[in-house]
Design an enzyme around this catalytic site. Structure first.
Site, PDB file in Angstrom:
ATOM      1  N   ASP A   1       0.798  -1.056  -0.046  1.00  0.00           N
ATOM      2  CA  ASP A   1       0.146  -0.195   0.083  1.00  0.00           C
ATOM      3  C   ASP A   1       0.746   1.156   0.158  1.00  0.00           C
ATOM      4  O   ASP A   1       1.853   1.196   0.625  1.00  0.00           O
ATOM      5  CB  ASP A   1      -0.791  -0.061   1.223  1.00  0.00           C
ATOM      6  CG  ASP A   1      -1.948   0.887   1.306  1.00  0.00           C
ATOM      7  OD1 ASP A   1      -2.285   1.901   0.149  1.00  0.00           O
ATOM      8  OD2 ASP A   1      -2.682   1.418   2.239  1.00  0.00           O
TER       9      ASP A   1
ATOM     10  N   HIS B   1      -9.760  -1.558  -7.435  1.00  0.00           N
ATOM     11  CA  HIS B   1      -9.710  -0.540  -6.612  1.00  0.00           C
ATOM     12  C   HIS B   1      -8.699   0.512  -7.256  1.00  0.00           C
ATOM     13  O   HIS B   1      -9.146   1.722  -7.150  1.00  0.00           O
ATOM     14  CB  HIS B   1      -8.876  -1.136  -5.243  1.00  0.00           C
ATOM     15  CG  HIS B   1      -8.504   0.066  -4.211  1.00  0.00           C
ATOM     16  ND1 HIS B   1      -9.529   0.921  -3.775  1.00  0.00           N
ATOM     17  CD2 HIS B   1      -7.489   0.438  -3.996  1.00  0.00           C
ATOM     18  CE1 HIS B   1      -9.142   1.665  -3.027  1.00  0.00           C
ATOM     19  NE2 HIS B   1      -7.664   1.421  -2.779  1.00  0.00           N
TER      20      HIS B   1
END
Ligand code: HEM
Length: 306
Positions: free
Chosen positions: A148, A220
């Site tokens: 991330d 996403h």
């Protein structure tokens, strides 16, 4: 470069963080304001006690906190409640915290020490509504196993994205969007690797972005890579980190931006999706009780508070 207060926004990812959500006692607002003014100084002092820990900290004020502290005084231009959203996989509502402390460092004891110092400095003029303690997981991965923060802005672009640069009293200030996500890891872990990778639009082990044409519209990274009407990318600076115990794990999503509108557009694109109803499939594996928006004053702005 010598340390500056806004490094808490701009510096690279830390390995430890705490988010303290506070409620103001309106009867003691003067004490709260005095403490807010002292925060940059208190952070500086604590940094000297933990010299090798890259200890950073700042305070954010929500619309609720602003009203409790400053009544009808005009709010910073874009400080509002978090707009509500409703989608098939996730609904979002505003969580009305007053203040947030975002503290981060390379060591848990340093983070804890600064959190305690700042909290005590308020002398019981605030109460702790929630604390989320976060840690680096593997090589900056979320508990879903994906790295991330890869596409975060780098170098000078971090400042351009995160800090207000208009020549006004808001120069150097920012907006902070926070959202605590609790994951359904058994559901996620039961999915085949291909489904997981399609959900992000990136590979898992080596963290390679899919070619744009290969990304499902529900991925996403598809739903959050947005452009404005002139074709410029909408950017935010993310400092999300995992938190959890053996029963409840998730991601404390955190992003800074000179305007909250970039986050709002991304979240709408994730939750409500496009014209064809393509929503972010990552939301099938995680839930959130809501979101909060905070104005993050610069050290100068805090110094001038009356
Ligand atoms: C990208 C995780 C929520 C905005 C990513 C990536 C991961 C990730 C693994 C790919 C690598 C990278 O950081 O570039 C998560 C998880 C979330 C979450 C686990 C919650 C459960 C959000 C939210 C927003 C957001 C709420 C904003 C509203 C972004 C953006 C990117 C990104 C802008 C980069 C897209 C690109 O340019 O490729 N996220 N995220 N994320 N995420 Fe999230």
């Amino acid at each position: 470069m010598p340390y500056q207060y806004e490094d808490a926004i701009l510096a690279e990812a830390s390995s430890d963080a705490s988010f303290l959500f506070l409620t103001v006692d309106p009867a003691q607002k003067q004490q709260v304001i005095e403490t807010l003014k002292n925060i940059p100084q208190l952070v500086s002092e604590q940094r000297q006690l933990f010299p090798d820990c890259e200890l950073l900290g700042l305070v954010g004020i929500s619309i609720h906190g602003w009203r409790a502290l400053f009544g009808d005084k005009p709010t910073p231009a874009e400080l509002t409640e978090q707009p509500s959203l409703k989608g098939p996989l996730l609904s979002v509502r505003d969580i009305p915290y007053d203040l947030v402390l975002h503290i981060r460092s390379l060591r848990r004891d340093a983070t804890h020490s600064l959190a305690l110092t700042l909290y005590r400095a308020f002398r019981q003029s605030v109460t702790l509504a929630q604390q989320t303690d976060c840690f680096k997981y593997l090589d900056n991965r979320d508990f879903t196993g994906f790295v991330d923060g890869t596409e975060n802005p780098v170098d000078d672009q971090r400042r351009k994205v995160a800090l207000i640069d208009q020549d006004s009293e808001l120069m150097g200030c920012s907006y902070l969007n926070l959202m605590e996500f609790v994951h359904n890891l058994p559901k996620w872990e039961a999915e085949p690797l291909k489904t997981q990778e399609d959900t992000y639009g990136r590979t898992k082990a080596d963290n390679i972005e899919y070619a744009s044409a290969d990304k499902p519209l529900t991925a996403h990274t598809k739903r959050t890579s947005l452009k404005d009407e002139n074709g410029n990318s909408l950017e935010i600076l993310r400092h999300s980190m995992p938190f959890g115990n053996v029963e409840r794990q998730g991601l404390m999503f955190a992003s800074y931006s000179k305007t909250p509108q970039h986050f709002n557009k991304m979240l709408r694109s994730m939750v409500e999706g496009d014209d064809q109803g393509n929503v972010d499939h990552l939301m099938a594996y995680t839930q959130s009780e809501g979101a909060s928006l905070f104005f993050v004053p610069s050290a100068n702005f805090l110094h001038r508070l009356a």
